[in-house]
Design a protein around this motif. Sequence first.
Motif, PDB file in Angstrom:
ATOM      1  N   LEU A 111       0.866  -1.172   0.000  1.00 48.37           N
ATOM      2  CA  LEU A 111       0.000   0.000   0.000  1.00 48.37           C
ATOM      3  C   LEU A 111       0.903   1.223   0.000  1.00 48.37           C
ATOM      4  CD1 LEU A 111      -2.768   1.400   0.255  1.00 48.37           C
ATOM      5  CD2 LEU A 111      -2.521   1.182   2.743  1.00 48.37           C
ATOM      6  N   ASP A 112       0.856   1.997  -1.063  1.00 42.98           N
ATOM      7  CA  ASP A 112       1.765   3.116  -1.308  1.00 42.98           C
ATOM      8  C   ASP A 112       0.942   4.407  -1.265  1.00 42.98           C
ATOM      9  OD1 ASP A 112       3.566   4.937  -2.365  1.00 42.98           O
ATOM     10  OD2 ASP A 112       4.175   3.682  -4.049  1.00 42.98           O
ATOM     11  N   VAL A 113       0.956   5.086  -0.122  1.00 38.62           N
ATOM     12  CA  VAL A 113       0.166   6.306   0.072  1.00 38.62           C
ATOM     13  C   VAL A 113       1.090   7.520   0.003  1.00 38.62           C
ATOM     14  CG1 VAL A 113      -1.440   7.540   1.565  1.00 38.62           C
ATOM     15  CG2 VAL A 113      -1.428   5.034   1.569  1.00 38.62           C
ATOM     16  N   THR A 114       0.773   8.450  -0.881  1.00 41.86           N
ATOM     17  CA  THR A 114       1.560   9.665  -1.030  1.00 41.86           C
ATOM     18  C   THR A 114       0.795  10.833  -0.431  1.00 41.86           C
ATOM     19  OG1 THR A 114       2.662   8.864  -3.028  1.00 41.86           O
ATOM     20  CG2 THR A 114       2.627  11.240  -2.692  1.00 41.86           C
ATOM     21  N   ALA A 115       1.475  11.611   0.396  1.00 45.53           N
ATOM     22  CA  ALA A 115       0.837  12.704   1.127  1.00 45.53           C
ATOM     23  C   ALA A 115       0.453  13.867   0.219  1.00 45.53           C
ATOM     24  CB  ALA A 115       1.774  13.213   2.229  1.00 45.53           C
ATOM     25  N   GLU A 116      -0.691  14.482   0.526  1.00 43.20           N
ATOM     26  CA  GLU A 116      -1.097  15.769  -0.042  1.00 43.20           C
ATOM     27  C   GLU A 116      -1.176  15.774  -1.567  1.00 43.20           C
ATOM     28  OE1 GLU A 116       1.060  19.076   1.588  1.00 43.20           O
ATOM     29  OE2 GLU A 116       1.167  18.164   3.572  1.00 43.20           O
ATOM     30  N   VAL A 117      -1.601  14.661  -2.136  1.00 45.85           N
ATOM     31  CA  VAL A 117      -1.786  14.609  -3.597  1.00 45.85           C
ATOM     32  C   VAL A 117      -3.183  14.067  -3.898  1.00 45.85           C
ATOM     33  CG1 VAL A 117       0.659  14.368  -4.130  1.00 45.85           C
ATOM     34  CG2 VAL A 117      -0.718  12.307  -3.757  1.00 45.85           C
ATOM     35  N   PRO A 118      -3.715  14.376  -5.091  1.00 50.32           N
ATOM     36  CA  PRO A 118      -5.086  14.006  -5.414  1.00 50.32           C
ATOM     37  C   PRO A 118      -5.185  12.655  -6.127  1.00 50.32           C
ATOM     38  CG  PRO A 118      -4.261  15.465  -7.091  1.00 50.32           C
ATOM     39  CD  PRO A 118      -3.145  15.296  -6.096  1.00 50.32           C
ATOM     40  N   HIS A 119      -6.389  12.373  -6.532  1.00 49.34           N
ATOM     41  CA  HIS A 119      -6.752  11.162  -7.251  1.00 49.34           C
ATOM     42  C   HIS A 119      -5.916  11.015  -8.525  1.00 49.34           C
ATOM     43  CE1 HIS A 119      -9.570   7.979  -8.319  1.00 49.34           C
ATOM     44  NE2 HIS A 119      -9.764   8.529  -9.509  1.00 49.34           N
ATOM     45  N   VAL A 120      -5.361   9.811  -8.731  1.00 51.51           N
ATOM     46  CA  VAL A 120      -4.537   9.483  -9.902  1.00 51.51           C
ATOM     47  C   VAL A 120      -3.510  10.591 -10.151  1.00 51.51           C
ATOM     48  CG1 VAL A 120      -4.543   8.552 -12.247  1.00 51.51           C
ATOM     49  CG2 VAL A 120      -6.565   8.287 -10.852  1.00 51.51           C
ATOM     50  N   PHE A 121      -2.794  10.925  -9.112  1.00 50.89           N
ATOM     51  CA  PHE A 121      -1.768  11.965  -9.212  1.00 50.89           C
ATOM     52  C   PHE A 121      -0.646  11.559 -10.154  1.00 50.89           C
ATOM     53  CE2 PHE A 121      -0.389   9.095  -5.901  1.00 50.89           C
ATOM     54  CZ  PHE A 121       0.990   9.019  -6.038  1.00 50.89           C
ATOM     55  N   GLN A 122      -0.512  10.261 -10.442  1.00 49.58           N
ATOM     56  CA  GLN A 122       0.546   9.788 -11.340  1.00 49.58           C
ATOM     57  C   GLN A 122       0.410  10.377 -12.745  1.00 49.58           C
ATOM     58  OE1 GLN A 122      -1.541   7.943  -9.587  1.00 49.58           O
ATOM     59  NE2 GLN A 122      -0.441   6.460  -8.327  1.00 49.58           N
ATOM     60  N   ALA A 123      -0.806  10.815 -13.099  1.00 54.28           N
ATOM     61  CA  ALA A 123      -1.009  11.393 -14.434  1.00 54.28           C
ATOM     62  C   ALA A 123      -0.296  12.728 -14.606  1.00 54.28           C
ATOM     63  CB  ALA A 123      -2.505  11.564 -14.707  1.00 54.28           C
ATOM     64  N   PHE A 124       0.088  13.349 -13.493  1.00 53.92           N
ATOM     65  CA  PHE A 124       0.726  14.664 -13.570  1.00 53.92           C
ATOM     66  C   PHE A 124       2.236  14.542 -13.730  1.00 53.92           C
ATOM     67  CE2 PHE A 124      -3.266  15.327 -11.297  1.00 53.92           C
ATOM     68  CZ  PHE A 124      -3.814  16.351 -12.040  1.00 53.92           C
ATOM     69  N   THR A 125       2.670  13.542 -14.478  1.00 56.56           N
ATOM     70  CA  THR A 125       4.088  13.349 -14.730  1.00 56.56           C
ATOM     71  C   THR A 125       4.658  14.587 -15.407  1.00 56.56           C
ATOM     72  OG1 THR A 125       5.701  11.980 -15.917  1.00 56.56           O
ATOM     73  CG2 THR A 125       3.521  12.154 -16.895  1.00 56.56           C
ATOM     74  N   GLY A 126       5.839  15.006 -14.942  1.00 59.04           N
ATOM     75  CA  GLY A 126       6.468  16.204 -15.465  1.00 59.04           C
ATOM     76  C   GLY A 126       6.063  17.476 -14.754  1.00 59.04           C
TER      77      GLY A 126
END
Length: 305
Positions: free
Chosen positions: A261-276
């Motif tokens: 379970l990999d929880v990243t603080a203070e980021v939104p839903h599917v934050f991985q899409a914001f690459t770059g």
Amino acid sequence: MSKQQRARIDTMMRQPQPEGPRSIEALRTGFEALMATMAVPAGIRTAAAELGGRPALRVDPEGESAAGTILYFHGGGWVSGSPVTALSLTGSLVARTGVTAYSVDYRLAPEHPFPAAIEDAVRAYRALLDTGADPSAVVFAGDSAGGGLTVTACLAARDAGLPLPAGLLAFSPGLDATRTGASMDGKEGVDPIFTRAGLEYTGAMYLAGADPYQPLLSPALLGDLAGFPPLLVQVGANEVLLDDSTRLAERARDAGVDVVLDVTAEVPHVFQAFTGLLDEADEALDRAALFLTQRLRRGGAVSGR
């Protein structure tokens, strides 16, 4: 981590929305416009394909492909989205792993409610196996609704007697149609994208009157995960859907399944899409790619494409 980056993303996702429920056409158009702003990495090639009777997008690395196949399920709340809207995510995984992906254009609600999306996902997996793919060289991956499909398609595949894939990767998965997680209310207002009302509106289109208290709709509560392959679940701490992930991970652990379970603080839903745009997005994608590579290396077989 960059507080400035996270604040910028949060502000961007809080743009004013029209009052009242939006039509399905408006929802789809808005989602397509949003996802069109996400960066697609260089170093990939795309081609139209077909898998299990549904259109699909094949995504290859520019060079020689590594062994294995990523079967990807796009997000969009089961009512919108396509392989094209998910290309920033699918492409990022392909570019980082060198593994070919097939992104499935599964049927959407309200025209095709539950369980149409699950049926299409399982048919796509069966089609890969029928072409000679070794299940130990196939991984499921997906975001949001598609992240939920990685789990429900695995449940349905097991029920159909199919061998299970080598691993599951879920970005911010939707795993509880009952909406009973504490984060549904605890993160209201913190989440810059979703509200309970909005999720219940689109969720009703997918349910079409079905009882949400069943494993294929709420696996975080009711799924029997015994025998499941290893899972990596990535989620943002600011999501109303946070507890979909935390409860699934607990359920997997209790079933004896390897789970991260990999929880990243203070980021939104599917934050991985914001690459770059967001350092945490690229770091999470790197961790996801490592997980996929490890699962496929352990399988040690070609995908049979």
